[in-house]
Scaffold this motif. Structure first.
Motif, PDB file in Angstrom:
ATOM      1  N   ASP A   1       0.861  -1.174   0.000  1.00  9.93           N
ATOM      2  CA  ASP A   1       0.000   0.000   0.000  1.00  9.93           C
ATOM      3  C   ASP A   1       0.899   1.226   0.000  1.00  9.93           C
ATOM      4  N   THR A   2       0.982   1.908  -1.131  1.00 14.97           N
ATOM      5  CA  THR A   2       1.896   3.033  -1.263  1.00 14.97           C
ATOM      6  C   THR A   2       1.139   4.310  -1.571  1.00 14.97           C
TER       7      THR A   2
ATOM      8  N   LEU B   1       9.345  -0.188  -7.903  1.00 20.32           N
ATOM      9  CA  LEU B   1       9.364  -0.651  -6.515  1.00 20.32           C
ATOM     10  C   LEU B   1       8.018  -0.428  -5.834  1.00 20.32           C
ATOM     11  N   LEU B   2       7.428   0.736  -6.061  1.00 16.86           N
ATOM     12  CA  LEU B   2       6.176   1.093  -5.407  1.00 16.86           C
ATOM     13  C   LEU B   2       4.961   0.505  -6.103  1.00 16.86           C
ATOM     14  N   GLY B   3       5.180  -0.092  -7.288  1.00 15.79           N
ATOM     15  CA  GLY B   3       4.075  -0.697  -8.009  1.00 15.79           C
ATOM     16  C   GLY B   3       3.117   0.310  -8.605  1.00 15.79           C
ATOM     17  N   ARG B   4       3.618   1.507  -8.901  1.00 18.00           N
ATOM     18  CA  ARG B   4       2.787   2.562  -9.475  1.00 18.00           C
ATOM     19  C   ARG B   4       3.508   3.142 -10.686  1.00 18.00           C
TER      20      ARG B   4
ATOM     21  N   SER C   1       4.819   6.879   1.536  1.00 17.37           N
ATOM     22  CA  SER C   1       4.536   5.922   2.613  1.00 17.37           C
ATOM     23  C   SER C   1       4.364   4.528   2.029  1.00 17.37           C
ATOM     24  N   VAL C   2       4.895   3.541   2.726  1.00 17.81           N
ATOM     25  CA  VAL C   2       4.703   2.139   2.352  1.00 17.81           C
ATOM     26  C   VAL C   2       4.051   1.423   3.533  1.00 17.81           C
ATOM     27  N   ASN C   3       2.825   0.985   3.318  1.00 19.11           N
ATOM     28  CA  ASN C   3       2.053   0.259   4.342  1.00 19.11           C
ATOM     29  C   ASN C   3       1.936   1.031   5.651  1.00 19.11           C
TER      30      ASN C   3
ATOM     31  N   VAL D   1      12.585  -2.545   1.912  1.00 16.87           N
ATOM     32  CA  VAL D   1      11.574  -1.549   2.254  1.00 16.87           C
ATOM     33  C   VAL D   1      10.630  -2.079   3.326  1.00 16.87           C
ATOM     34  N   LEU D   2      10.214  -3.323   3.181  1.00 17.89           N
ATOM     35  CA  LEU D   2       9.261  -3.892   4.136  1.00 17.89           C
ATOM     36  C   LEU D   2       9.913  -4.208   5.474  1.00 17.89           C
TER      37      LEU D   2
END
Length: 198
Positions: free
Chosen positions: A2-3, A40-43, A63-65, A186-187
């Motif tokens: 979730d970015t 990386l962010l999937g966008r 923001s990531v998650n 990142v996670l």
């Protein structure tokens, strides 16, 4: 993942405060940083590309998650030739890199290029705070043998200069190579990633 985009800062006094771990992405203006961040962010266009290298002089935060913050620092190199831009770039970056919640500096570098003096000075400075993560970009534009030889050369140079680094990750935003390794970082910013390409 979730970015989402959080905010941008154009001046040191605009830098936001976060209680979350922060990973900083920094590299030359032509390393493909925006493309890699988007992969990386999937966008497709969360991190925007500038039409002119070095044009964007803001630090953008994502923001990531809601657990980790990614900071996209303005590209360097091109702007050094423009003193009017460099005089704003330097204070901003100098202030930013001292933030205590930064858990990793990801230094992006075109896999086809040798280090230049500016790259070396910046990595040495960052490596004194945290072992850097060297991210080689655009690996789809070189052969495996070329990449292997270049990695050996870059490793040797970092060792000569005493640049403290954690790992070298090979990436291609076009081929989606190395994205899984970056997502793992990142996670879990404290994860020690093994350099499978050594």
């Amino acid at each position: 993942m979730d970015t989402r985009y959080i905010t941008s800062a154009a001046k040191p006094e605009q830098l936001p405060d976060f209680d979350l771990p922060e990973l900083a992405f920094i590299g030359r203006s032509n390393t493909g940083k925006s493309s890699l961040l988007n992969a990386l962010l999937g966008r497709r266009s969360l991190a925007r590309h500038g039409r002119t290298p070095g044009q964007t002089q803001m630090i953008n935060f994502f923001s990531v998650n809601d657990k980790v913050v990614l900071a996209d620092l303005p590209g360097y190199g091109y702007n050094v030739a423009r003193r009017d831009v460099a005089k704003h770039w330097q204070p901003m970056v100098d202030t930013y890199v001292r933030r205590p919640n930064i858990t990793a500096f990801l230094c992006l570098h075109d896999c086809r290029r040798n280090f230049q003096e500016l790259d070396e000075r910046l990595m040495f400075m960052l490596g004194r705070q945290l072992p850097i993560i060297l991210v080689l970009t655009k690996t789809d534009k070189a052969t495996r043998n070329e990449i292997r030889k270049q990695k050996e050369k870059l490793k040797k140079r970092m060792d000569e200069l005493g640049i403290d680094y954690q790992v070298i990750i090979e990436t291609s935003a076009t081929k989606n190579q190395g994205i899984a390794e970056l997502k793992a970082l990142v996670l879990d910013p404290h994860l020690q990633v093994e350099d499978e390409n050594s």
